[in-house]
Design an enzyme around this catalytic site. Structure first.
Site: not given
Ligand code: AP5
Length: 235
Positions: A179, A32, A190, A107, A146
């Site tokens: 991270r 994402k 997660r 979410r 990552r």
């Molecule tokens: P990446 O693009 O970074 O993946 P992502 O889907 O963004 O994954 P995240 O881990 O950032 O999502 P998340 O939802 O857990 O984290 P967030 O920060 O929102 O890609 C991942 C890897 O794959 C990279 O190495 C990339 O290079 C590779 N890649 C990408 N695309 C590829 C492809 N097509 N092919 C091959 N490789 C690829 O949330 C973190 C924490 O914050 C949560 O756990 C929660 O505690 C809190 N939080 C955040 N938002 C909320 C909310 N709305 N409500 C409550 N808590 C929240």
């Protein structure tokens, strides 16, 4: 920030105004953030990552950051009221007037309902919701591999998308870091939190007839093309 593109054609890069909110929904590691950064750049709109905003609050040691830190460290979701307040404030900023890309928000169903109201209040069209569908077996490698640039937030993967110089960002030479919640022992909670609290949103948006899906197991350029095609036809 990143200047290279991820394989978009000149036509795709001059994509015209976005003028709506796009929501990227999918499990941790589905890609994402990678796509949201690029899409936001393509359309010149803000990339609203709730995770990045929370991490900024942690880095700045704000009251929100202090509350969110232990929750994020154990892989749970931050309570809705804290996240909703943060998003509402961000959406008030003038740079959101011509659309934005939500990454990691909403979410929960409560967050989705709140977003609907918020967008209505701001005079936005209904959001385009894109579900990143992927076999969960692929996620561990994406998450544990990552690395992110401390300066510009550029995303790498030590297995599949390594930087030219190990540990350094190709764009600005910034140091790459892992991270804390990408450690293997935090990835499992997660993914559980996603299944329990966020996966129901897929059906929620499907029932509303608003769910678009991409095959997120494809390479980055291919996923970009799928997203742009959805936006082209959803207008
Ligand atoms: P990446 O693009 O970074 O993946 P992502 O889907 O963004 O994954 P995240 O881990 O950032 O999502 P998340 O939802 O857990 O984290 P967030 O920060 O929102 O890609 C991942 C890897 O794959 C990279 O190495 C990339 O290079 C590779 N890649 C990408 N695309 C590829 C492809 N097509 N092919 C091959 N490789 C690829 O949330 C973190 C924490 O914050 C949560 O756990 C929660 O505690 C809190 N939080 C955040 N938002 C909320 C909310 N709305 N409500 C409550 N808590 C929240």
């Amino acid at each position: 920030m990143k200047t290279k593109t991820i394989g978009l054609t000149p036509d795709q890069k001059s994509a015209g105004p976005l003028d709506r909110a796009v929501v990227f929904l999918g499990p941790p590691g589905a890609g994402k953030g990678t796509q949201a950064k690029e899409l936001a750049r393509t359309f010149g709109v803000p990339h609203l990552s709730s995770g990045d905003m929370l991490r900024e609050n942690i880095a700045e040691n704000t009251p929100l950051g202090r509350e969110a830190k232990p929750i994020m460290e154990r892989g749970d979701l931050v309570p809705d009221p804290l996240v909703l307040h943060m998003i509402a404030r961000r959406l008030d900023a003038p740079d959101c007037a011509h659309g934005c890309v939500f990454d990691g928000f909403p979410r929960t169903v409560a967050q989705a309902q709140y977003l609907e109201e918020l967008l209505k209040q701001h005079g936005y069209k209904r959001p385009v919701v894109v579900h990143f569908a992927i076999d969960p077996a692929r996620l561990l490698r994406r998450l544990t591999g990552r690395r992110m640039c401390k300066v510009g937030g550029e995303i790498y993967n030590i297995y599949d998308h390594p930087p030219r110089v190990p540990g350094r960002c190709d764009n600005d030479g910034g140091e790459l870091e892992q991270r804390p919640d990408d450690r293997q022992e935090i990835v499992a909670p997660r993914l559980q939190a996603y299944e329990k609290q966020t996966a129901p949103l897929v059906n929620y948006y499907r029932r509303l007839g608003r769910l678009h899906q991409v095959d997120a197991s494809r390479d980055v350029q291919d996923v970009s093309r799928q997203v742009l095609e959805i936006l082209r036809t959803a207008r």
